[in-house]
Design a protein around this motif. Structure first.
Motif, PDB file in Angstrom:
ATOM      1  N   SER A 134       0.934  -1.325  -0.068  1.00  0.00           N
ATOM      2  CA  SER A 134       0.017   0.134   0.035  1.00  0.00           C
ATOM      3  C   SER A 134       0.845   1.286   0.085  1.00  0.00           C
ATOM      4  O   SER A 134       1.917   1.232   0.383  1.00  0.00           O
ATOM      5  CB  SER A 134      -0.927   0.131   1.241  1.00  0.00           C
ATOM      6  OG  SER A 134      -0.155  -0.156   2.447  1.00  0.00           O
ATOM      7  N   ASN A 145      -3.871   5.271   0.459  1.00  0.00           N
ATOM      8  CA  ASN A 145      -4.609   5.179   1.930  1.00  0.00           C
ATOM      9  C   ASN A 145      -5.793   6.478   1.679  1.00  0.00           C
ATOM     10  O   ASN A 145      -6.598   6.537   2.274  1.00  0.00           O
ATOM     11  CB  ASN A 145      -3.609   5.266   2.935  1.00  0.00           C
ATOM     12  CG  ASN A 145      -2.765   3.932   2.788  1.00  0.00           C
ATOM     13  OD1 ASN A 145      -2.984   3.163   2.299  1.00  0.00           O
ATOM     14  ND2 ASN A 145      -1.782   3.966   3.808  1.00  0.00           N
ATOM     15  N   THR A 146      -4.927   7.673   1.537  1.00  0.00           N
ATOM     16  CA  THR A 146      -5.906   8.770   1.386  1.00  0.00           C
ATOM     17  C   THR A 146      -7.073   8.501   0.719  1.00  0.00           C
ATOM     18  O   THR A 146      -8.220   9.093   0.721  1.00  0.00           O
ATOM     19  CB  THR A 146      -4.979  10.088   0.871  1.00  0.00           C
ATOM     20  OG1 THR A 146      -3.946  10.177   1.905  1.00  0.00           O
ATOM     21  CG2 THR A 146      -5.812  11.035   1.007  1.00  0.00           C
ATOM     22  N   TRP A 205      -8.426   5.954  -0.436  1.00  0.00           N
ATOM     23  CA  TRP A 205      -9.722   4.953  -0.142  1.00  0.00           C
ATOM     24  C   TRP A 205     -10.416   5.626   1.382  1.00  0.00           C
ATOM     25  O   TRP A 205     -11.703   5.326   1.348  1.00  0.00           O
ATOM     26  CB  TRP A 205      -8.757   3.532   0.725  1.00  0.00           C
ATOM     27  CG  TRP A 205      -8.345   2.772  -0.335  1.00  0.00           C
ATOM     28  CD1 TRP A 205      -7.059   2.415  -0.703  1.00  0.00           C
ATOM     29  CD2 TRP A 205      -8.979   2.128  -1.410  1.00  0.00           C
ATOM     30  NE1 TRP A 205      -7.221   1.555  -1.610  1.00  0.00           N
ATOM     31  CE2 TRP A 205      -8.376   1.461  -1.842  1.00  0.00           C
ATOM     32  CE3 TRP A 205     -10.467   1.926  -1.393  1.00  0.00           C
ATOM     33  CZ2 TRP A 205      -8.855   0.416  -3.215  1.00  0.00           C
ATOM     34  CZ3 TRP A 205     -11.148   1.412  -2.717  1.00  0.00           C
ATOM     35  CH2 TRP A 205     -10.215   0.598  -3.346  1.00  0.00           C
ATOM     36  N   THR A 230     -10.947  -2.229   2.991  1.00  0.00           N
ATOM     37  CA  THR A 230     -10.220  -0.906   2.864  1.00  0.00           C
ATOM     38  C   THR A 230      -8.841  -1.084   3.816  1.00  0.00           C
ATOM     39  O   THR A 230      -7.928  -0.625   3.544  1.00  0.00           O
ATOM     40  CB  THR A 230     -10.553   0.384   2.844  1.00  0.00           C
ATOM     41  OG1 THR A 230     -11.293   0.724   4.061  1.00  0.00           O
ATOM     42  CG2 THR A 230     -11.533   0.546   1.708  1.00  0.00           C
ATOM     43  N   CYS A 288      -5.074  -0.498   2.790  1.00  0.00           N
ATOM     44  CA  CYS A 288      -4.412   0.442   3.366  1.00  0.00           C
ATOM     45  C   CYS A 288      -3.236   0.107   4.263  1.00  0.00           C
ATOM     46  O   CYS A 288      -2.357   0.707   4.781  1.00  0.00           O
ATOM     47  CB  CYS A 288      -5.241   1.449   4.398  1.00  0.00           C
ATOM     48  SG  CYS A 288      -6.420   2.063   3.189  1.00  0.00           S
ATOM     49  N   ASN A 289      -3.129  -1.331   4.665  1.00  0.00           N
ATOM     50  CA  ASN A 289      -2.020  -1.702   5.574  1.00  0.00           C
ATOM     51  C   ASN A 289      -1.393  -2.955   5.053  1.00  0.00           C
ATOM     52  O   ASN A 289      -1.494  -4.181   5.785  1.00  0.00           O
ATOM     53  CB  ASN A 289      -2.523  -2.038   7.098  1.00  0.00           C
ATOM     54  CG  ASN A 289      -3.329  -0.629   7.633  1.00  0.00           C
ATOM     55  OD1 ASN A 289      -2.621   0.115   8.086  1.00  0.00           O
ATOM     56  ND2 ASN A 289      -4.623  -0.493   7.317  1.00  0.00           N
TER      57      ASN A 289
END
Length: 487
Positions: free
Chosen positions: A356, A361-362, A364, A417, A421-422
């Motif tokens: 990711s 991440n932003t 999502w 998500t 994101c992780n």
């Protein structure tokens, strides 16, 4: 361990244990989950009838103890639900023992209204004498007690809190089943406990314990919707398995926000044959497309890969020819090759990345807020336009994906998500030895370039022209040509 056996678990709730939550969890989740496994034949809960502790027990009859050592069973403990973790953290004790069966006397099949459980340790040198006495005298005399139904004898294979007996000793368990109204402690019972042979044997006993239990509840297997598997932590995996049972199996894993039907045309092509070979196809909805149970764990790619492992075990597939996924499903396919290389021969990962990024991440987070504020329809529109190249925005397949996203669970989407994101597989992909194919639509932004730098030595790369994030839907023929040449 192998052969028929018996699993016994004794629990003492703690002072902070919520009794209602304890029973609800055990009766509706913990026990029923185990009864869903084909090798767990029966399961029952018992309550102490002798004022001793632990005060609760659960017992399971197992068709073959070899299954207890396999992942399909051990993952029940490794992937406990949030509810299970919360309840179990309040226990004073949990004592779990596993036994292999020695003998059964009586035709009763249970569950018994009352059980007398006698645990005895003797030295291995005295085991033959002990067993001879039990089989030839003690069990026949116990069977004369009014209300007797059955006696089963077991040998301990896995110890509980006390551990296994010291070297040179062996532990046995006798479970005597009785009617609720019985002659325990009556003249027949006293006669069985006062023979010269018994007295000579008891002198050789190193340790013994006797417990009496009254039946509380029989577990039913946890119900699952048709063509669905519920994971150990409550996530639903709806699946479709089609094709000739003798054909090699290919697994297809969908992206976030879509379901198994993005593979309709691919499944048709594979089951009817490519390059003269027909395939069996297993496709499923990854966790989160439909609403997950509150007790489900947060979605992470290790969990998503293990979901596939569990699904394969539940449908009886030890190994498949290939695992193919797109986007989130592509990462899952790669991670499956990392975590379970013995279960697949090849993998195909489409339009995905191996880590990711802050920018993603932003993005999502913004998509979640869009869905919450304007609904899944608004998210569906921007998602379809992002995934498909502009000439195909009005295509039938674009409309198909639009409907899938609109019908997806908002909560499930938000949970998934968390996986996207992780994650970072960069340090793990060099370990992959399984042959792989990486595919990307040439219109899917920077992914075609990024996927060629994954560093998976066993994988090759193929770009699909005139396609975006879902190349199997935008340029089906070119996609199938790439897949067929690899399979």
């Amino acid at each position: 361990m192998k052969g028929p056996g018996y699993l016994a678990v004794a629990i003492q709730p703690g002072s902070s244990t919520d009794e209602a939550a304890f029973h609800h969890w055990y009766n509706t989740e913990h026990g029923p989950l185990r009864l869903r496994l084909p090798f767990i034949l029966t399961g029952d809960r018992y309550k102490a009838a002798d004022d001793q502790t632990p005060s609760w027990s659960a017992v399971y009859n197992v068709s073959d103890l070899a299954w207890i050592e396999k992942r399909i069973y051990s993952r029940l403990r490794e992937e406990r639900s949030q509810q299970e973790k919360k309840v179990m953290s309040t226990f004073d004790s949990l004592d779990r023992k596993i036994y292999s069966i020695i003998s059964t006397e009586g035709d009763f099949e249970g569950p018994a209204p009352l059980q007398l459980a006698a645990s005895i340790r003797v030295k291995e040198a005295d085991a033959d004498d002990f067993n001879k006495w039990y089989e030839e005298e003690h069990t026949p005399m116990i069977s004369k007690i009014p209300g007797w139904l059955r006696t089963r004898r077991f040998k301990m294979e896995v110890g509980g809190l006390m551990g296994m007996p010291p070297q040179g000793e062996v532990e046995y368990l006798a479970v005597h089943d009785f009617e609720a109204k019985n002659g325990l402690n009556g003249p027949e019972h006293e006669a069985a406990r006062n023979t010269p042979w018994r007295k000579s044997i008891i002198e050789k006993v190193v340790w013994q314990q006797r417990r009496t239990w009254s039946h509380h509840l029989t577990f039913d297997a946890l119900e699952e919707p048709p063509s669905s598997v519920i994971t150990t932590d409550g996530a639903e995996l709806r699946f479709q398995l089609e094709g000739n049972p003798s054909d090699p199996v290919i697994v297809c894993i969908n992206s976030i926000l879509t379901n198994l039907h993005i593979w309709d045309d691919v499944a048709k092509a594979l089951t009817t044959g490519v390059n003269g070979q027909t395939y069996r196809v297993l496709r499923y909805n990854s966790r989160g497309y439909s609403q997950q149970a509150e007790r489900s764990n947060p979605a992470r790619f290790d969990l998503l890969a293990d979901d596939l492992e569990y699904l394969l075990q539940r449908v009886g597939l030890d190994k498949v020819h290939a695992v193919m996924g797109v986007s989130m499903g592509g990462v899952t396919a790669i991670n499956f090759a990392i975590r379970h290389p013995e279960m697949l021969e090849k993998f195909i990962a489409c339009d995905c990345n191996i880590a990711s990024s802050p920018a993603n991440n932003t993005a999502w987070g913004e998509r979640i807020e869009l869905a919450k504020s304007k609904g899944m329809g608004a998210l569906a529109d921007v998602t379809m336009k992002r995934w498909f190249t502009e000439p195909n925005h009005e295509s039938e397949n674009a409309k198909k994906v639009l409907a899938m996203v609109e019908q997806a669970s908002l909560d499930g989407f938000a949970e998934n998500t968390g996986a996207l994101c992780n994650y970072n597989l960069k340090d793990r992909v060099p370990s992959i030895k399984t042959p792989g194919l990486l595919i990307a639509g040439d219109g899917d932004g920077k992914l075609p370039e990024a996927m060629q730098k994954f560093g998976i030595e066993s994988a090759s790369f193929k770009s699909i022209p005139e396609a975006g994030h879902l190349p199997m839907l935008e340029n089906h023929d070119a996609f199938m040509d790439a897949v067929a040449s690899f399979l």
